[in-house]
Structures are given as C-alpha cells and as structure tokens.
Scaffold this motif. Structure first.
Motif, PDB file in Angstrom:
ATOM      1  N   ALA A 233      43.261  45.039  24.249  1.00  0.00           N
ATOM      2  CA  ALA A 233      43.520  45.878  25.421  1.00  0.00           C
ATOM      3  C   ALA A 233      42.340  45.840  26.385  1.00  0.00           C
ATOM      4  CB  ALA A 233      43.802  47.314  24.977  1.00  0.00           C
ATOM      5  N   HIS A 234      41.121  45.693  25.842  1.00  0.00           N
ATOM      6  CA  HIS A 234      39.937  45.606  26.700  1.00  0.00           C
ATOM      7  C   HIS A 234      39.956  44.340  27.546  1.00  0.00           C
ATOM      8  CE1 HIS A 234      37.207  48.973  26.110  1.00  0.00           C
ATOM      9  NE2 HIS A 234      37.657  49.050  24.870  1.00  0.00           N
ATOM     10  N   LYS A 235      40.388  43.243  26.984  1.00  0.00           N
ATOM     11  CA  LYS A 235      40.483  41.990  27.747  1.00  0.00           C
ATOM     12  C   LYS A 235      41.446  42.159  28.910  1.00  0.00           C
ATOM     13  CE  LYS A 235      39.976  38.893  23.752  1.00  0.00           C
ATOM     14  NZ  LYS A 235      40.662  37.795  23.013  1.00  0.00           N
ATOM     15  N   VAL A 236      42.583  42.775  28.620  1.00  0.00           N
ATOM     16  CA  VAL A 236      43.611  42.965  29.646  1.00  0.00           C
ATOM     17  C   VAL A 236      43.065  43.780  30.814  1.00  0.00           C
ATOM     18  CG1 VAL A 236      45.842  44.048  30.134  1.00  0.00           C
ATOM     19  CG2 VAL A 236      45.520  42.733  28.020  1.00  0.00           C
ATOM     20  N   ILE A 258      51.545  47.845  25.815  1.00  0.00           N
ATOM     21  CA  ILE A 258      52.351  46.709  25.357  1.00  0.00           C
ATOM     22  C   ILE A 258      53.816  47.119  25.396  1.00  0.00           C
ATOM     23  CG2 ILE A 258      52.938  45.255  23.363  1.00  0.00           C
ATOM     24  CD1 ILE A 258      50.028  45.598  22.422  1.00  0.00           C
ATOM     25  N   THR A 259      54.656  46.246  25.921  1.00  0.00           N
ATOM     26  CA  THR A 259      56.099  46.472  25.866  1.00  0.00           C
ATOM     27  C   THR A 259      56.722  45.407  24.964  1.00  0.00           C
ATOM     28  OG1 THR A 259      56.470  45.118  27.846  1.00  0.00           O
ATOM     29  CG2 THR A 259      56.157  47.491  28.162  1.00  0.00           C
ATOM     30  N   TRP A 267      51.860  42.288  27.600  1.00  0.00           N
ATOM     31  CA  TRP A 267      50.839  43.242  28.032  1.00  0.00           C
ATOM     32  C   TRP A 267      51.120  43.723  29.446  1.00  0.00           C
ATOM     33  CZ3 TRP A 267      47.221  45.625  25.240  1.00  0.00           C
ATOM     34  CH2 TRP A 267      46.817  45.067  24.018  1.00  0.00           C
ATOM     35  N   ALA A 268      50.712  44.932  29.736  1.00  0.00           N
ATOM     36  CA  ALA A 268      50.857  45.500  31.075  1.00  0.00           C
ATOM     37  C   ALA A 268      49.617  46.350  31.363  1.00  0.00           C
ATOM     38  CB  ALA A 268      52.130  46.346  31.149  1.00  0.00           C
ATOM     39  N   PRO A 269      49.331  46.603  32.649  1.00  0.00           N
ATOM     40  CA  PRO A 269      50.142  46.427  33.855  1.00  0.00           C
ATOM     41  C   PRO A 269      50.354  44.947  34.205  1.00  0.00           C
ATOM     42  CG  PRO A 269      48.229  47.878  34.255  1.00  0.00           C
ATOM     43  CD  PRO A 269      48.035  47.249  32.947  1.00  0.00           C
ATOM     44  N   GLN A 282      50.203  38.090  34.547  1.00  0.00           N
ATOM     45  CA  GLN A 282      50.754  37.996  33.196  1.00  0.00           C
ATOM     46  C   GLN A 282      49.640  37.652  32.214  1.00  0.00           C
ATOM     47  OE1 GLN A 282      53.980  38.685  32.518  1.00  0.00           O
ATOM     48  NE2 GLN A 282      54.440  39.008  34.680  1.00  0.00           N
ATOM     49  N   PHE A 283      49.795  38.164  30.975  1.00  0.00           N
ATOM     50  CA  PHE A 283      48.790  37.943  29.938  1.00  0.00           C
ATOM     51  C   PHE A 283      49.430  37.326  28.704  1.00  0.00           C
ATOM     52  CE2 PHE A 283      47.627  41.634  32.479  1.00  0.00           C
ATOM     53  CZ  PHE A 283      46.318  41.344  32.850  1.00  0.00           C
TER      54      PHE A 283
END
Length: 295
Positions: A233-236, A258-259, A267-269, A282-283
């Motif tokens: 999540a930190h990378k995102v 995450i969806t 991953w989002a946003p 996009q990730f």
C-alpha cells in the motif's frame, strides 16, 4: 471614553513592530504631555491664566477641572487614572516586553499578551487578545497516514494467525481499505461455511472480533490473502502522489485500497483529477506502476 482604542492600539502596534524603548517612551510622552500651544489653547478656552487660576465668571463647575488639570489625571469609563502613574507603568511594561522579545521563545507572544493585559487591568482599561499572530494560530494537525510498511506486515501476519484461520487458506472478500487514521478494514470468507462472510477491523495493533455481513457473488469476489501484501500500500501511495505532482491542481492521497472482482485484485485510487486534466493510473498486484495515461 467608553472604548479607549487609542491606548490599546498604541500598545499592540508597538509590541508587534518591535520598536525600541526610546521610540516607545517618546510616543508615550507625546500622548500624555500635550505641547505648549495645546495647553495655551486649553487655558484660553477654559478661562485659566498662566498660573492655573480661573478667570471666568463661573467657578462652581470648574473647580474639579482645575484640580484634574493640575494633577494630570484623566477619566476612563468613569474611573480616574493618574497619567504619570500610567506613563510609569507603560514604560515598565514596554521594558518587560522588550526583554521577552529578546528571548526569541515561541511562547513570547503569549507572555507579551499577559503583560499587556496586566497593564490594562491595572489602568482599568478593557483587555483584549493579540489577534492573528503566528503563535495564536491553530496548528493544523497533519494526517497520520496509513501504518508503516513494517506495521502493515505485522497486521497481515496477525490476520493469518487468527485462531479460526490458522493453517487455512484465507480468502479476502470484495475489498481491503488502508485508511489515513491507521485503520484497516476488510471482509473474509467464513473459515467453516464458505457461504458466509465476516468483517474485521484492525486498530491499535489488533484485529477485532468478526461481524457477520450480507454477501453476494462470493465466488467471483474473493481473492487469496497469500496473493497480496499489505505493505505494498505504501508503494501505491508514493507512486500516486509522485504522478499527482505532475498534474495541475491534483491532490495527493494518504490512503489506499484494494478492490476484488472476477477473482482478481486491483489497487486504488485509480484516477488523478486535476483542475484541467484527468489521468488514469493503474498498479500491478505488487504495487508497482502498471500504466499512467491522460483520459
């Protein structure tokens, strides 16, 4: 004088502009010691001679005026204030304020305000606050942000070791939210009955007890916990914010989620909105950048 703005403005203005004591003393002297021409004009209009004796025909109403004139007093809000005393206390106040300013302490502004209020109270003048000073401005609290990468990894390990899921494959349902208050919210397929789903919340270093939720399309909307890593999540967030700086008017994010759909995760946003442009971002599953394009 119901609202002695002249005195109050003088004190506050001098303290904020950091004038020297000499300038302050001079201003006070000019305030409380009118020049000779004004004295002569006052004497003439009020029928006083050069010795202070009344020269008019009415003496009953001027006796108090003569006494006040000779004793150098003023009346504020019905209270009689001796101007030499006010002058002396004002000089003492400005001297103390100058010493406080020289300390260059963050709390100096509040100490100066206290000193001003003390003087105003002694002189029976209305007290006020130093408005719009940097020391009095409310400090905006920075957002805490999601947990650190190590804390996120710890939360994931604790989830895997929950008694009801120990030695079992954990299937995440629908989404995982990493909030900027440090909380994590997610839903898991029931460890015994696959038709059920339970919600969990992570806060203060531990997972909550399960709460039943109404779920649908469980087969299509689940993804194995082993296929994701919370620390990503930190990378995102870092990648998203780096790209947001390239888009005029775009705001950074301090949360990620995450969806899950069709047995896959995203991953989002996934959108960066600027004041003039909109971008799709996009990730990959490991949080690395997959694509970034203008819509």
């Amino acid at each position: 004088m119901k609202n002695p703005k002249q005195f109050y403005s003088l004190f506050i203005l001098f303290s904020l502009l950091t004038l020297s004591c000499n300038h302050i003393t001079k201003s006070i002297d000019e305030t409380f010691h009118p020049n000779d021409s004004l004295v002569k004009k006052y004497n003439k209009e009020n029928h006083f001679d050069t010795n202070g004796e009344y020269t008019g025909s009415t003496k009953t109403s001027t006796a108090t005026a003569v006494q006040r004139h000779q004793e150098r007093t003023i009346v504020i809000n019905g209270d009689t204030v001796n101007t030499p005393e006010m002058e002396l206390k004002a000089k003492e106040m400005f001297r103390d304020m100058e010493l406080l300013k020289q300390k260059k302490n963050p709390s100096a502004a509040k100490e100066i305000q206290k000193r001003v209020n003390k003087f105003l109270k002694e002189m029976k003048l209305p007290q006020g606050d130093l408005k719009n000073t940097d020391a009095d401005k409310p400090v905006a609290k920075a957002k805490k942000g999601i947990l650190s990468a190590s804390d996120l990894e710890k939360a994931e390990d604790q989830l895997k070791n929950l008694p009801q899921y120990r030695n079992k494959e954990i299937m995440v349902y629908q989404s995982v939210h990493f909030y900027d208050n440090g909380f994590i919210n997610l839903m898991l397929q029931h460890p015994v009955n696959p038709k059920y789903v339970d919600a969990y919340e992570y806060r203060d270093g531990k997972w909550s007890a399960p709460k039943s939720v109404l779920a649908s399309d469980i087969t299509r909307r689940t993804f194995p916990l082993s296929g994701m890593h919370f620390k990503d999540a930190h990378k995102v967030i870092q990648l998203y914010n780096a790209k947001a700086t390239q888009v005029e008017g775009a705001e950074p994010t301090s949360a990620a989620y995450i969806t899950i759909w069709d047995k896959g995760m995203r991953w989002a946003p996934r959108t960066i909105n600027g004041s003039r442009e909109r971008y799709d971002i996009q990730f990959n599953n490991d949080g690395t950048l997959k694509s970034f394009r203008q819509e």
